[in-house]
Each structure stands twice: as C-alpha cells, then as structure tokens.
Enzyme design. Structure first.
Site, PDB file in Angstrom:
ATOM      1  N   HIS A 196      22.682  -9.970  -7.050  1.00 34.89           N
ATOM      2  CA  HIS A 196      22.419  -9.766  -5.628  1.00 34.89           C
ATOM      3  C   HIS A 196      22.160  -8.280  -5.375  1.00 34.89           C
ATOM      4  CE1 HIS A 196      23.611  -9.195  -1.369  1.00 34.89           C
ATOM      5  NE2 HIS A 196      23.142 -10.413  -1.209  1.00 34.89           N
ATOM      6  N   PRO A 197      21.425  -7.921  -4.311  1.00 35.82           N
ATOM      7  CA  PRO A 197      21.099  -6.512  -4.076  1.00 35.82           C
ATOM      8  C   PRO A 197      22.296  -5.580  -3.927  1.00 35.82           C
ATOM      9  CG  PRO A 197      19.636  -7.893  -2.801  1.00 35.82           C
ATOM     10  CD  PRO A 197      20.652  -8.809  -3.413  1.00 35.82           C
ATOM     11  N   ARG A 198      23.478  -6.090  -3.625  1.00 36.79           N
ATOM     12  CA  ARG A 198      24.641  -5.213  -3.530  1.00 36.79           C
ATOM     13  C   ARG A 198      25.210  -4.860  -4.903  1.00 36.79           C
ATOM     14  NH1 ARG A 198      29.279  -5.763   0.767  1.00 36.79           N
ATOM     15  NH2 ARG A 198      29.707  -3.835  -0.355  1.00 36.79           N
ATOM     16  N   LYS A 199      24.744  -5.523  -5.942  1.00 32.86           N
ATOM     17  CA  LYS A 199      25.240  -5.248  -7.283  1.00 32.86           C
ATOM     18  C   LYS A 199      24.457  -4.097  -7.920  1.00 32.86           C
ATOM     19  CE  LYS A 199      27.905  -8.778  -6.601  1.00 32.86           C
ATOM     20  NZ  LYS A 199      27.541  -9.150  -5.235  1.00 32.86           N
ATOM     21  N   LEU A 200      25.029  -3.493  -8.976  1.00 30.90           N
ATOM     22  CA  LEU A 200      24.335  -2.377  -9.617  1.00 30.90           C
ATOM     23  C   LEU A 200      23.012  -2.818 -10.206  1.00 30.90           C
ATOM     24  CD1 LEU A 200      27.320  -1.233  -9.493  1.00 30.90           C
ATOM     25  CD2 LEU A 200      26.685   0.087 -11.513  1.00 30.90           C
TER      26      LEU A 200
END
Length: 393
Positions: A196-200
């Site tokens: 997901h975009p919140r992950k690195l």
C-alpha cells in the site's frame, strides 16, 4: 503579477502558501513511471512475467524460498489462513492493536478472532499475551510486526511450535526490518506483506505471501487464480492448446504486471529508504528524548525497525492530551495521525467481548504518528519538534 490592494498589501493569491508537512509521501518517480509504461507497451498487463520476477526478488530480499504476489495484504492474510485449513470452529489469536484487516481475515474463513494484548514498548503481541487468551480451540496466531517494529520472532515461533498452532506473521509494515540479525520474514512459516502507498515499498495496491514450503506456494498460486491448475501466463506461453482444470473453489487475488513493474523499481530503493528513515527516527528520538511524558518508539533489543511509522506515546506527565496535541500540530501545518487503532473498539466488533486489553487501549488512546518520509527535511522535523516542545510543561 497582481496589483496591490487598496491597503497596500498583496492580494491573497500573492501570499505564501501555509506550511504543510504531510505525515507520509510515497517515493515514486520517473523510474516507476517508465517501468509501468514499458509494461503497458509490452501488451502484457495482467499477471505475467514481471509478477514472477517480483515474487522471486522480493522473496530473496526477505530471506524466504517462495513469494506469491496478490492484490493486497488483506488477501495475503486470508490465503495464509485458507492454506493452513483454518475455518469454522477454530479460534485465531490476533492483536486488537492493528489495522482492522488483521482481525477481518479471520472472519473471512469463518473462524473466531480472539484479541490479545500487546507490549507497551513495541505494540506487539508476546508469548505471554497470547498465552493468556489461548484455548483448546486456538488453531493459529496472527502476530503483527506493528509499524515495522519486529516482534520477538524467536520466542513466538518457539511457543507456536510448542502449542501446536500455526503462526502467521503479518509483516504488512515490515519490509526492511530485521530480527536477530535476519530480515523479517526469514524462517517464518508464512508471512503476509503489504505494498500500500503508506508502506516503504509500494505498488499502489498489492501484497505478497512468502514461505519456504514449495507445495504451499503452488497451492497459493492456484488459490489466487480461481483454483486453476495452470496459470494464464503458462497457458499463453504454450505452443499447444492447454485445457485448464479448476481444482477447488478459490479467488481472484492477482497482481498485475504493471504493479509488479513498479515494485521491481521500488525494491532497488528499499535499502536507502530504510537507512534514511532510521536516521530521521534517531533524530526525532534525540530531539524528544528529554521531553517528560513523550515516549518515542525505539528498536527492540533483538531487532531493528524500518520505521514505517514513527509513533510517540503521550503520557500524563506531558500535561496535554493526545487529541489536543494533534489539534495543535494541525494548526501549525503538521499532518500527524492518531496511533494504531484498536479493532475491538470499532463498531464491526461490537459483538465481541474480549479479555481486558489495558495496554492496547492505552496505546490507541495516547499515541500519535508523526511525519516521517523521504521528503521530510531537517527544517520540517525541527518545526514538528518545536511544536511538541512548546506544548510541554
């Protein structure tokens, strides 16, 4: 250029934009755009050769023998439980202190989630908190590497073996974290990952299951693709007609080659991203370390976190409640967030009466997430810290 107003001041359009510091920004650039465009131009945009390569390279990165790319970490958790034949009548111990998908995956297979409390420092379940709610019906445990902070894999894996239960590792946030000198995921029975975009490491949406079991990996590949005994990629690569069979009722949880193309570029960024985030986290820790009542997250003794999220616990000694701190940060242009949710306090789980979860409820009430990302500057960080120090008694 706008003309000055009658008062001699500039018009609002000429005023500098107010300072805004986002809590997170994914690092996506021209390389990812070109890789995605190349996948589109290739004509193969569904699950195909780039997915297969991404699976191999990601599995190697986390020290696993096999990777199976899927559409999200939620579907990865679901398939991990299906693979281990968890179902109705079974209980699965999970932390309430996690994104709600962790508990939801248990309900997807008809099993019952049982909430365990977590450690105050790491936000993770422990052998003791799991054992406190384990019963004869416990079939599996989903342990989360919360916010990238690794749980004690040596202790929990040994306990799971002793208890005769499956340990599913929810590594959604943990790409690049380590435990006992090895990547999170190395040696795991089965791990689930998020992009997901919140992950690195992001592919927009997407996930992965990693494991060392070749037969399990083969079944997972069938399960993600309607139960087919031969993949679409293999069918199209064959010079002869291939008549596929559908071996069991399964799902459509595939990743596209466009996503995998982005993921392959992201893999090359991961080491640098982790190093940068760890440096920024160390700076937060140094700048906030002497503020009474603010307790920043830190590495556990047995591992290193990638600092996917940098959370701070707001204790009573600080003198200002968490929600008021969030409001003051927002007024100063800082986009912070409440800490990790507690699933058992959400309406979806109102029918569940868990054992007491005092640490979970304390953390979800008193913690907040500060901005931490590749674009965060020293000046940005000083501004965030300045607001927090100004609020201190």
């Amino acid at each position: 250029m706008s003309a000055p107003s009658e008062t001699g001041t500039h018009s609002p359009s000429d005023a500098p934009a107010p300072r805004r510091i986002p809590v997170m920004i994914p690092q996506l650039g021209e390389e990812e755009a070109l890789a995605a465009a190349e996948a589109v131009r290739s004509g193969w945009v569904a699950q195909g050769p780039r997915v297969a390569r991404f699976e191999r390279e990601f599995a190697a990165l986390v020290g696993a023998e096999h990777g199976v790319a899927v559409s999200s970490c939620t579907t990865a958790l679901h398939l991990a439980l299906v693979l281990r034949d968890v179902g109705p009548g079974d209980e699965v111990v999970v932390p309430s202190f996690s994104f709600i998908a962790t508990a939801n995956a248990v309900r997807y297979v008809g099993a019952t989630p049982v909430f365990a409390d977590v450690d105050l420092a790491t936000g993770n379940v422990t052998v003791e908190t799991v054992d406190a709610v384990r019963t004869a019906r416990t079939r599996a445990v989903i342990a989360v590497h919360q916010g990238g902070v690794p749980f004690d894999v040596a202790a929990l894996r040994a306990a799971a073996d002793r208890w005769g239960v499956v340990l599913v590792e929810d590594a959604a946030c943990a790409a690049g974290s380590t435990a006992y000198g090895r990547p999170v995921g190395a040696g795991a029975t089965v791990s689930a990952w998020s992009f997901h975009p919140r992950k690195l490491l992001t592919t927009g949406e997407g996930g992965m299951v990693t494991l060392d079991d070749p037969q399990g990996a083969a079944r997972l590949r069938r399960l993600r693709e309607h139960g087919m005994n031969v993949s679409a990629a293999d069918r199209h690569a064959s010079a002869q007609p291939v008549l596929e069979a559908y071996l069991e009722t399964a799902f459509n949880y595939r990743m596209t080659d466009i996503q995998a193309a982005i993921g392959l570029v992201q893999l090359g960024r991961l080491t640098g991203l982790v190093a940068q985030r760890r440096a920024l986290a160390a700076r937060y820790q140094a700048l906030l370390g002497d503020v009474d009542g603010l307790v920043p997250v830190r590495d556990p003794a047995y591992g290193e976190t990638n600092y996917q999220s940098f959370w701070v616990r707001v204790d009573p000694a600080y003198g200002v409640g968490r929600d008021d701190v969030l409001a003051e940060l927002a007024a100063a242009g800082v986009s912070a967030r409440r800490g990790i949710m507690a699933a058992h306090l959400e309406p979806a789980y109102a029918d569940v009466t868990p054992a007491p979860l005092p640490v979970t409820e304390r953390l979800t009430r008193d913690s907040l997430i500060l901005p931490l990302h590749h674009a965060l500057t020293v000046d940005d960080q000083d501004h965030v810290v300045g607001v927090l120090r100004k609020l201190a008694p």
